[in-house]
Design an enzyme around this catalytic site. Structure first.
Site, short mmCIF file in Angstrom:
data_model
loop_
_atom_site.label_atom_id
_atom_site.label_comp_id
_atom_site.label_asym_id
_atom_site.label_seq_id
_atom_site.Cartn_x
_atom_site.Cartn_y
_atom_site.Cartn_z
N PHE A 1 0.83 -1.20 0.00
CA PHE A 1 0.00 0.00 0.00
C PHE A 1 0.86 1.24 0.00
O PHE A 1 1.85 1.32 0.71
CB PHE A 1 -0.89 0.04 1.25
N ASP A 2 0.44 2.21 -0.78
CA ASP A 2 1.00 3.53 -0.63
C ASP A 2 0.25 4.15 0.54
O ASP A 2 -0.94 3.90 0.71
CB ASP A 2 0.75 4.33 -1.92
#
Lengths: 612, 69
Positions: free
Chosen positions: A304-305
């Protein structure tokens, strides 16, 4: 020819029914003649399609059936020949009817597309066909009307239903300056929209195009089955010939031709994919094809960013701390911050506007880069900024506040101190809020088999650790440049993991492209994001990611079921034929039934609901 | 090089796809053809000096499939 097929089917059906009746009541009538006529009627379209294919050096299922029918006529089995022809046509009629249902989600989308637009020309409202609308036109949309273009609201305001774009049925408020999308509907209100994209360029048209292409993009299984059926059909013809040469039994060898039709096997996999992708489109998730579903299904590692994906991506005031109880200093502070363009200043102004009406006159403010600002409001001098600003001005922080400030800073939040006439009043805590659905969504992903969750961010370690800890992510990599993010993904891939990258699309585009499955959150970065990503969550919600993951697993399972059904059918038919229990007509019946069963099984996927 | 997308009648079986693809591909001037089974569309790119949309439509019609648009 399509229409003739249906007519032939009806005539043959009628003739067979009459023959059956005559046989039952024992009437001496030319039953055989009726049946031969029925065979010829059904045989014409079947033979026509078989020969068309043969001219292109392709052996189709029609060919197998046509040979079988001619064979049956030849040995005088008129009942069998006519029933096989009828069942084959009837089966393919039912197939196309049910297949149309699996494609219904895209048809439903197409039906949404508005056909006319009300354009404002010289202050007159003119209704024109949608393809005459040009970029820059001002479009009027009233309650219950659909927006026919992508554009910007230039007047009015409205509650809009954007379900067709985002899958979210709760109406959203749109005011001047907001973007609206083609295909969305005005629930209540009145807006004027300046068209920025029209026709095929609108996000809506592109989504339809993408879904269409996705539904036809073949998975590995399908490509295998395609290649398989290319050799399979000629092989069946040869085998039937061998059966005849060995047994000298025409009846057995033509039965073999019919039961070996690869119908359910060929249609089973595409039906699952179409239904799965259709379900996604209806729920605001674009899955780009069977291959994507395959890879997504197997993924165990989710990257995930942080900013904009796990968090809202916009700084917000999360707490106000004061020496006393009162936080009424916020109004004066916000009026001073109003003079600044800094994004933290905007967060403070936004917070104050929830409670107060701010006076917007120009105040005397001096911005001190990297520290904050100082200014005068109502003849009182304020210092507003970080610790450095306090130190520079020799202001000491009261002990009661010190501990709280240190705690907030330890969580990676930004602390802005407020000083009036050299006395500390309190401080403002600003943070990028974690999305409310994030925790539950990540938990659901883990339960579905996402073993390794990773967070990548360019942000500092403190903030990163705080967010990761709140969400239960163990693997955190902070202070990364965009290039570092790519390296991190490559490292995971080299360790043999297939990586799902979840990002907001615009700045994450390279990472989305590099990962095995790129998931773009939201339509905000439309063009680049939608094109590079494999999966698009149109409503920018993490629970859509969960639905997409669950849906891909369900689709693969459904496809496997269909292949098993098809293989089992062929297997049992073969045994039945060898035992002499299955004949031409009953074999055809079972074969067509199995095709319908796999289609119906695939359609179950359309009804599969996202869990909230 | 010209590209068109033709809407065909509802395609019933995957083998129709191969039939149409093979048939259109044989037409001289046709660079590439892809038939989308589920949306029942044919994407054809061709050299407009050697063939035309109408000719391509005719080929598909001759194979026994109606072209809607």
């Amino acid at each position: 020819m399509q229409r003739f097929k249906q007519v032939a089917m009806l005539i043959a059906g009628g003739l067979i029914a009459i023959s059956l009746l005559l046989y039952v009541i024992n009437q001496p009538a030319p039953i055989d003649l009726f049946l031969i006529i029925a065979t010829i009627f059904t045989g014409i379209p079947i033979l026509y399609y078989a020969l068309q294919a043969l001219r292109l050096k392709l052996m189709s299922i029609d060919l197998l059936v046509a040979i079988a029918m001619i064979g049956a006529l030849f040995i005088g089995e008129y009942v069998e020949s006519s029933v096989v022809g009828f069942l084959f046509l009837f089966g393919s009629y039912l197939e196309s009817r049910t297949l149309a249902k699996t494609r219904s989600s895209i048809q439903a989308l197409l039906a949404i597309a508005p056909e006319v637009a009300v354009v404002l020309k010289d202050q007159q409202e003119v209704t024109v066909p949608i393809n005459e609308v040009e970029k820059g036109d001002i479009i009027v949309v009233k309650s219950g009307g659909k927006v026919p273009v992508d554009g910007e609201v230039t007047a009015g305001d409205a509650l809009m239903n954007e379900a067709m774009m985002t899958g979210e049925s709760i109406p959203v408020d749109k005011v001047i300056g907001d973007n609206v999308f083609s295909g969305t509907m005005v629930d209540q209100g009145y807006i004027r929209v300046k068209a920025t994209k029209v026709g095929a360029a609108t996000a809506f048209s592109q989504i339809i195009e993408l879904v269409e292409e996705a539904q036809d993009q073949k998975s590995k299984t399908e490509r295998f089955l395609d290649r398989f059926s290319q050799f399979y059909t000629p092989a069946v013809v040869v085998l039937a010939l061998v059966v005849y040469l060995v047994t000298r039994n025409i009846h057995l060898s033509i039965t073999f031709l019919v039961i070996a039709c690869p119908g359910a096997l060929v249609i089973g996999a595409p039906v699952s994919n179409v239904s799965g992708i259709g379900n996604g489109a209806k729920n605001g998730v674009l899955l780009k094809g069977g291959d994507v579903i395959d890879r997504f299904n197997k993924a165990r590692t989710f990257v995930f960013d942080k900013t904009g994906t796990l968090t809202k991506g916009k700084p917000k005031v999360v707490a106000l701390k004061s020496i006393g109880d009162a936080t009424d200093w916020l109004k004066a502070v916000a009026e001073l911050e109003h003079q600044s363009e800094h994004h933290l200043a905007r967060a403070i102004v936004e917070k104050a506007e929830q409670t107060y009406t701010l006076e917007t006159e120009t105040l005397d403010v001096e911005i001190i880069k990297g520290q904050g600002l100082t200014g005068i409001n109502k003849d009182e001098r304020y210092l507003i900024g970080n610790r450095r600003l306090l130190e520079q001005n020799a202001v000491t922080l009261p002990e009661a506040l010190e501990a709280q400030a240190v705690e907030a800073e330890g969580n990676g939040q930004t602390v802005i101190f407020v000083v009036k006439e050299a006395i500390v009043l309190g401080f403002i805590v600003i943070a990028d809020e974690i999305r409310p659905e994030a925790k539950q969504a990540l938990f659901a992903l883990k339960q579905l088999g996402a073993e390794h969750l990773v967070m990548l961010t360019g942000d500092n370690k403190k903030t990163a650790n705080f967010v990761a800890k709140s969400l239960g992510i163990a693997d955190v990599r902070a202070e990364l440049s965009p290039k570092d993010k790519l390296t991190a993904i490559r490292d995971l891939q080299e360790a043999g993991e297939s990586v799902v990258m979840v990002g907001d699309g615009v700045n994450d585009a390279p990472a989305l492209a590099l990962s095995d499955i790129g998931v773009a959150m939201g339509l905000s970065g439309t063009d680049v994001a939608i094109e590079t990503a494999d999966v698009v969550a149109m409503n920018d919600r993490l629970d859509q990611l969960v639905h997409a993951f669950r849906l891909s697993k369900q689709t693969v399972r459904n496809r496997t079921e269909n292949i098993i059904i098809a293989l089992l059918t062929v297997f049992f038919l073969l045994i039945g034929v060898l035992n002499g229990k299955i004949h031409l007509a009953s074999g055809m019946f079972v074969h067509e039934a199995s095709v319908l069963i796999v289609i119906l099984n695939g359609m179950r996927l359309l009804k599969y609901k996202p869990r909230r | 090089m010209e590209q068109v997308k033709l809407q065909l009648e509802q395609l019933g079986c995957p083998s129709c796809v191969k039939k149409i693809e093979a048939g259109v591909q044989k037409q001289s001037g046709v660079e590439s053809v892809e038939v989308l089974f589920n949306s029942s569309k044919a994407k054809v790119s061709f050299d407009e000096e050697k063939t035309s949309v109408d000719q391509i439509k005719a080929v598909i019609e001759k194979l026994g499939y109606a072209v809607k648009a």
